[in-house]
Write an enzyme that holds these catalytic residues in place. Sequence first.
Site, PDB file in Angstrom:
ATOM      1  N   HIS A   1      52.467  43.087 -83.819  1.00 40.84           N
ATOM      2  CA  HIS A   1      52.609  42.336 -85.071  1.00 40.84           C
ATOM      3  C   HIS A   1      52.295  43.198 -86.287  1.00 40.84           C
ATOM      4  CE1 HIS A   1      52.003  38.418 -82.582  1.00 40.84           C
ATOM      5  NE2 HIS A   1      53.199  38.937 -82.441  1.00 40.84           N
TER       6      HIS A   1
ATOM      7  N   ASP B   1      44.374  44.301 -87.143  1.00 47.18           N
ATOM      8  CA  ASP B   1      43.178  44.829 -87.807  1.00 47.18           C
ATOM      9  C   ASP B   1      42.985  46.335 -87.580  1.00 47.18           C
ATOM     10  OD1 ASP B   1      41.477  42.844 -85.320  1.00 47.18           O
ATOM     11  OD2 ASP B   1      42.121  44.933 -85.113  1.00 47.18           O
TER      12      ASP B   1
ATOM     13  N   ARG C   1      43.502  29.859 -83.873  1.00 46.07           N
ATOM     14  CA  ARG C   1      43.654  28.496 -83.329  1.00 46.07           C
ATOM     15  C   ARG C   1      42.378  27.932 -82.725  1.00 46.07           C
ATOM     16  NH1 ARG C   1      47.982  31.647 -82.744  1.00 46.07           N
ATOM     17  NH2 ARG C   1      49.856  30.968 -83.826  1.00 46.07           N
TER      18      ARG C   1
HETATM   19  N1  APR Z   1      35.847  35.779 -76.358  1.00 44.32           N
HETATM   20  C1  APR Z   1      36.866  35.222 -75.638  1.00 44.32           C
HETATM   21  N2  APR Z   1      37.836  34.437 -76.184  1.00 44.32           N
HETATM   22  C2  APR Z   1      37.753  34.221 -77.517  1.00 44.32           C
HETATM   23  C3  APR Z   1      36.723  34.745 -78.333  1.00 44.32           C
HETATM   24  C4  APR Z   1      35.742  35.560 -77.696  1.00 44.32           C
HETATM   25  N3  APR Z   1      34.726  36.123 -78.377  1.00 44.32           N
HETATM   26  N4  APR Z   1      36.922  34.330 -79.608  1.00 44.32           N
HETATM   27  C5  APR Z   1      38.030  33.552 -79.598  1.00 44.32           C
HETATM   28  N5  APR Z   1      38.525  33.484 -78.344  1.00 44.32           N
HETATM   29  C6  APR Z   1      39.755  32.819 -77.900  1.00 44.32           C
HETATM   30  C7  APR Z   1      39.976  31.451 -78.499  1.00 44.32           C
HETATM   31  O1  APR Z   1      39.504  30.447 -77.615  1.00 44.32           O
HETATM   32  C8  APR Z   1      41.509  31.379 -78.654  1.00 44.32           C
HETATM   33  O2  APR Z   1      42.118  30.634 -77.606  1.00 44.32           O
HETATM   34  O3  APR Z   1      40.804  33.629 -78.377  1.00 44.32           O
HETATM   35  C9  APR Z   1      41.975  32.834 -78.541  1.00 44.32           C
HETATM   36  C10 APR Z   1      42.680  33.316 -79.800  1.00 44.32           C
HETATM   37  O4  APR Z   1      43.898  32.596 -79.877  1.00 44.32           O
HETATM   38  P1  APR Z   1      44.657  32.535 -81.283  1.00 44.32           P
HETATM   39  O5  APR Z   1      43.684  32.185 -82.344  1.00 44.32           O
HETATM   40  O6  APR Z   1      45.872  31.683 -81.075  1.00 44.32           O
HETATM   41  O7  APR Z   1      45.092  34.048 -81.556  1.00 44.32           O
HETATM   42  P2  APR Z   1      46.318  34.826 -80.922  1.00 44.32           P
HETATM   43  O8  APR Z   1      46.621  34.315 -79.548  1.00 44.32           O
HETATM   44  O9  APR Z   1      46.010  36.270 -81.065  1.00 44.32           O
HETATM   45  O10 APR Z   1      47.522  34.444 -81.921  1.00 44.32           O
HETATM   46  C11 APR Z   1      48.745  35.099 -81.709  1.00 44.32           C
HETATM   47  O11 APR Z   1      49.593  34.119 -83.740  1.00 44.32           O
HETATM   48  O12 APR Z   1      49.426  33.623 -85.985  1.00 44.32           O
HETATM   49  C12 APR Z   1      49.927  34.498 -85.075  1.00 44.32           C
HETATM   50  O13 APR Z   1      50.415  36.708 -85.571  1.00 44.32           O
HETATM   51  C13 APR Z   1      49.345  35.855 -85.314  1.00 44.32           C
HETATM   52  O14 APR Z   1      48.884  37.577 -83.690  1.00 44.32           O
HETATM   53  C14 APR Z   1      48.684  36.204 -83.989  1.00 44.32           C
HETATM   54  C15 APR Z   1      49.435  35.319 -83.019  1.00 44.32           C
END
Ligand code: APR
Length: 239
Positions: free
Chosen positions: A114, A99, A30
């Site tokens: 997941h 992963d 996201r």
């Molecule tokens: N350091 C700190 N924060 C980070 C970094 C980083 N290097 N890179 C990305 N982020 C933050 C982003 O700002 C984002 O808000 O990590 C967050 C990741 O959020 P998502 O992309 O929504 O991922 P996640 O919360 O793991 O999604 C949950 O959604 O699609 C499903 O099953 C999938 O497990 C996943 C679940």
Amino acid sequence: MLAEWLLSSNYTVVFTGAGMSTESGLPDFRSNHSGLWKKKDPSKIASITALNKNVEEFMEFYRERVIGVKEFGPHEGHFILARWEKQGIIHSIITQNVDGFHQEAGSKRVAELHGTLQKVRCQSCGKEYTSETYVNKKFYCDCGGVLRPNIVLFGEMLPQDAFQFAQEEAEKAELFIVLGSSLTVTPANQFPLIAKEKGAKLVIVNLEPTNLDIYADEVIHGEKIGELLKEIDGYISNE
Ligand code: APR
């Protein structure tokens, strides 16, 4: 302060999301521009309907992600967490990531809420294969059934054992640290709240604000997880 809390906590649980693996080279879901769900609608690609109705695109999408987790690997932040487990600084990891990088870095007590991209299974007979099959474009089981990654697709139940483990760990936590999750997906995003309700200190480390920041005792935005873990590790080893 986070280093102090880590050293004084008797039971620390870490909760990770896709933000934990972006510094390994994997996209999250996201983040603006780079997130996977900024390019594809998850309900059309990461769901059982997609597997049944859109099988070609489903397989192409997941073959790409399987290749990604084989091409990249844990970064220093994953290894620091694995070492902290050995040193008794943290006690378990609840991850939404598929992963396998926490285990690859040496973490032992990991709940994969997941599932994992490291394995695929037959949708008909349930037989498991390594996800090498997807790399080699073997998308069907010897029984003729379709092979799908061992991950939780939208609309599917979470694996019971991982869910149970996460529930117990969240309830035991004195310190609960979220690393790299937007905390938008249920039921995974309930675990920080369970820990908080049971009296844990809640820390959220995320580049961007999250839905649960208002419940946190400490929020760290704008700092990359890998950098932050290195900083804290440096402080702890000088203690
Ligand atoms: N350091 C700190 N924060 C980070 C970094 C980083 N290097 N890179 C990305 N982020 C933050 C982003 O700002 C984002 O808000 O990590 C967050 C990741 O959020 P998502 O992309 O929504 O991922 P996640 O919360 O793991 O999604 C949950 O959604 O699609 C499903 O099953 C999938 O497990 C996943 C679940």
